[in-house]
Motif scaffolding. Structure first.
Motif, mmCIF file in Angstrom:
data_model
loop_
_atom_site.group_PDB
_atom_site.id
_atom_site.type_symbol
_atom_site.label_atom_id
_atom_site.label_comp_id
_atom_site.label_asym_id
_atom_site.label_seq_id
_atom_site.Cartn_x
_atom_site.Cartn_y
_atom_site.Cartn_z
ATOM 1 N N ASN A 44 12.454 -3.112 9.986
ATOM 2 C CA ASN A 44 11.123 -3.005 9.383
ATOM 3 C C ASN A 44 11.121 -2.053 8.194
ATOM 4 O O ASN A 44 10.489 -2.330 7.157
ATOM 5 C CB ASN A 44 10.109 -2.539 10.434
ATOM 6 C CG ASN A 44 9.865 -3.581 11.503
ATOM 7 O OD1 ASN A 44 10.123 -4.768 11.307
ATOM 8 N ND2 ASN A 44 9.376 -3.146 12.655
ATOM 9 N N TRP A 45 11.830 -0.924 8.330
ATOM 10 C CA TRP A 45 11.906 0.017 7.219
ATOM 11 C C TRP A 45 12.646 -0.597 6.031
ATOM 12 O O TRP A 45 12.261 -0.404 4.875
ATOM 13 C CB TRP A 45 12.608 1.297 7.665
ATOM 14 C CG TRP A 45 11.667 2.323 8.225
ATOM 15 C CD1 TRP A 45 11.481 2.655 9.527
ATOM 16 C CD2 TRP A 45 10.773 3.141 7.466
ATOM 17 N NE1 TRP A 45 10.528 3.635 9.642
ATOM 18 C CE2 TRP A 45 10.080 3.965 8.396
ATOM 19 C CE3 TRP A 45 10.496 3.279 6.108
ATOM 20 C CZ2 TRP A 45 9.112 4.889 8.000
ATOM 21 C CZ3 TRP A 45 9.540 4.220 5.711
ATOM 22 C CH2 TRP A 45 8.867 5.005 6.654
ATOM 23 N N ALA A 46 13.717 -1.332 6.318
ATOM 24 C CA ALA A 46 14.480 -1.961 5.239
ATOM 25 C C ALA A 46 13.616 -2.966 4.480
ATOM 26 O O ALA A 46 13.595 -2.976 3.233
ATOM 27 C CB ALA A 46 15.715 -2.653 5.813
ATOM 28 N N VAL A 47 12.900 -3.810 5.210
ATOM 29 C CA VAL A 47 12.040 -4.809 4.568
ATOM 30 C C VAL A 47 10.938 -4.132 3.761
ATOM 31 O O VAL A 47 10.644 -4.522 2.620
ATOM 32 C CB VAL A 47 11.435 -5.752 5.630
ATOM 33 C CG1 VAL A 47 10.387 -6.670 4.998
ATOM 34 C CG2 VAL A 47 12.525 -6.581 6.291
ATOM 35 N N THR A 48 10.331 -3.090 4.334
ATOM 36 C CA THR A 48 9.240 -2.404 3.654
ATOM 37 C C THR A 48 9.711 -1.724 2.379
ATOM 38 O O THR A 48 9.094 -1.871 1.308
ATOM 39 C CB THR A 48 8.607 -1.361 4.596
ATOM 40 O OG1 THR A 48 8.103 -2.011 5.764
ATOM 41 C CG2 THR A 48 7.475 -0.626 3.897
ATOM 42 N N VAL A 49 10.802 -0.975 2.477
ATOM 43 C CA VAL A 49 11.295 -0.227 1.317
ATOM 44 C C VAL A 49 11.771 -1.178 0.213
ATOM 45 O O VAL A 49 11.428 -0.990 -0.970
ATOM 46 C CB VAL A 49 12.438 0.724 1.740
ATOM 47 C CG1 VAL A 49 13.115 1.327 0.513
ATOM 48 C CG2 VAL A 49 11.900 1.823 2.642
ATOM 49 N N MET A 50 12.538 -2.192 0.582
ATOM 50 C CA MET A 50 13.068 -3.104 -0.429
ATOM 51 C C MET A 50 11.958 -3.924 -1.078
ATOM 52 O O MET A 50 11.986 -4.195 -2.280
ATOM 53 C CB MET A 50 14.133 -3.995 0.204
ATOM 54 C CG MET A 50 15.357 -3.213 0.691
ATOM 55 S SD MET A 50 16.546 -4.192 1.634
ATOM 56 C CE MET A 50 17.336 -5.109 0.306
ATOM 57 N N SER A 51 10.961 -4.324 -0.297
ATOM 58 C CA SER A 51 9.829 -5.070 -0.856
ATOM 59 C C SER A 51 9.029 -4.195 -1.810
ATOM 60 O O SER A 51 8.595 -4.656 -2.881
ATOM 61 C CB SER A 51 8.922 -5.583 0.269
ATOM 62 O OG SER A 51 9.621 -6.464 1.126
ATOM 63 N N ALA A 52 8.830 -2.931 -1.432
ATOM 64 C CA ALA A 52 8.083 -2.014 -2.301
ATOM 65 C C ALA A 52 8.828 -1.783 -3.614
ATOM 66 O O ALA A 52 8.198 -1.695 -4.679
ATOM 67 C CB ALA A 52 7.857 -0.687 -1.572
ATOM 68 N N ILE A 53 10.142 -1.688 -3.549
ATOM 69 C CA ILE A 53 10.926 -1.475 -4.770
ATOM 70 C C ILE A 53 10.811 -2.669 -5.708
ATOM 71 O O ILE A 53 10.627 -2.515 -6.928
ATOM 72 C CB ILE A 53 12.398 -1.199 -4.399
ATOM 73 C CG1 ILE A 53 12.527 0.196 -3.772
ATOM 74 C CG2 ILE A 53 13.296 -1.310 -5.630
ATOM 75 C CD1 ILE A 53 13.918 0.519 -3.270
ATOM 76 N N VAL A 54 10.904 -3.867 -5.154
ATOM 77 C CA VAL A 54 10.770 -5.056 -5.998
ATOM 78 C C VAL A 54 9.376 -5.138 -6.605
ATOM 79 O O VAL A 54 9.210 -5.442 -7.796
ATOM 80 C CB VAL A 54 11.081 -6.329 -5.179
ATOM 81 C CG1 VAL A 54 10.761 -7.576 -5.996
ATOM 82 C CG2 VAL A 54 12.536 -6.344 -4.756
ATOM 83 N N ALA A 55 8.354 -4.864 -5.804
ATOM 84 C CA ALA A 55 6.988 -4.897 -6.312
ATOM 85 C C ALA A 55 6.796 -3.875 -7.436
ATOM 86 O O ALA A 55 6.155 -4.172 -8.459
ATOM 87 C CB ALA A 55 6.005 -4.622 -5.171
ATOM 88 N N TYR A 56 7.365 -2.685 -7.258
ATOM 89 C CA TYR A 56 7.247 -1.652 -8.286
ATOM 90 C C TYR A 56 7.953 -2.063 -9.567
ATOM 91 O O TYR A 56 7.471 -1.791 -10.681
ATOM 92 C CB TYR A 56 7.822 -0.338 -7.768
ATOM 93 C CG TYR A 56 7.939 0.732 -8.828
ATOM 94 C CD1 TYR A 56 6.810 1.352 -9.349
ATOM 95 C CD2 TYR A 56 9.192 1.113 -9.319
ATOM 96 C CE1 TYR A 56 6.913 2.328 -10.333
ATOM 97 C CE2 TYR A 56 9.312 2.078 -10.296
ATOM 98 C CZ TYR A 56 8.173 2.682 -10.803
ATOM 99 O OH TYR A 56 8.288 3.640 -11.784
#
Length: 232
Positions: free
Chosen positions: A56-68
């Motif tokens: 869950n942390w991996a998905v959240t962090v990586m998704s946030a980075i792409v969105a940013y």
């Protein structure tokens, strides 16, 4: 631990099929095994929660980075940093999966050879020497799957699709924010030529594909005597 001879034969029907004994007569062993199974299940669920938390942390962090990275004039290096973060999460999760598989394997051993036999004694047990194997595992616990095998499993189940999606986002970012430059020119970073960046990313992804290839039936999740059922 005694080194002398013993009458215990793990492959003798009266020894290996204690599930039948638990049904036919009330014994203290049945009560002990029930508490043992409950404890092993709690450990399995606990380690499974740790795996899910890492994912869950991996998905959240990586998704946030792409969105940013698409929120404005942000360098594509941010997505490459996200790939590094994802790789770190992969290493952590592979280590946790090795620990999780110890408890999962014990639970599957009890389910296949004890409780299944108690419910339907006519089918016998899956592993003749299961009691001796489980005893040896309690005396000298070892990982049931190698770190490389755990890495391969988590790559196929979670991280390879996730990282592939990030790489697609990286390619789209290069095209969207630098439409007038070639792909290689867009991939350049301060002090680093685009060819070097593209080559490094290509080698990184190729390495992931190699590690994702399972080397054994257990890593493939095939049922059998050695892997105690399909991996989750």
């Amino acid at each position: 631990m005694s080194d002398g001879t013993t009458d215990f034969d793990p492959e003798d029907p009266s020894e290996k099929e204690i599930g039948r004994e638990m049904i036919d007569q009330s014994t203290g062993l049945g009560s002990v095994v029930a508490h043992l199974y409950r404890g092993e299940m709690e450990r399995t669920v606990g380690w499974r929660d740790r795996l899910d938390t890492t994912t869950n942390w991996a998905v959240t962090v990586m998704s946030a980075i792409v969105a940013y990275s698409f929120s404005g004039e942000v360098s594509h290096a941010v997505i490459l940093a996200g790939l590094i973060m994802g790789t770190i999460f992969l290493f952590i999760e592979a280590r946790r999966f090795c620990d999780y598989d110890i408890w999962r394997s014990r639970v599957r051993t009890l389910q296949e050879n004890l409780f299944a036999n108690a419910l339907d004694p006519s089918q016998g047990v899956e592993t003749d020497a299961w009691r001796a194997e489980l005893s040896r595992d309690y005396r000298e616990p070892v990982a049931k799957i190698s770190y490389r095998g755990a890495l391969s499993h988590r790559l196929r189940r979670v991280y390879l699709p996730l990282i592939s999606a990030m790489l697609m986002g990286w390619v789209f970012h290069l095209w969207a924010f630098n439409p007038d430059d070639t792909f290689v020119e867009s991939a350049s970073l301060p002090g680093i030529e685009g060819t070097v960046v593209v080559s490094a990313v290509g080698l990184y992804y190729a390495a992931l594909l190699v590690f994702a290839i399972p080397l054994s039936s257990k890593e493939r999740g095939e049922s059998g005597e050695a892997d105690h059922g399909e991996l989750e």
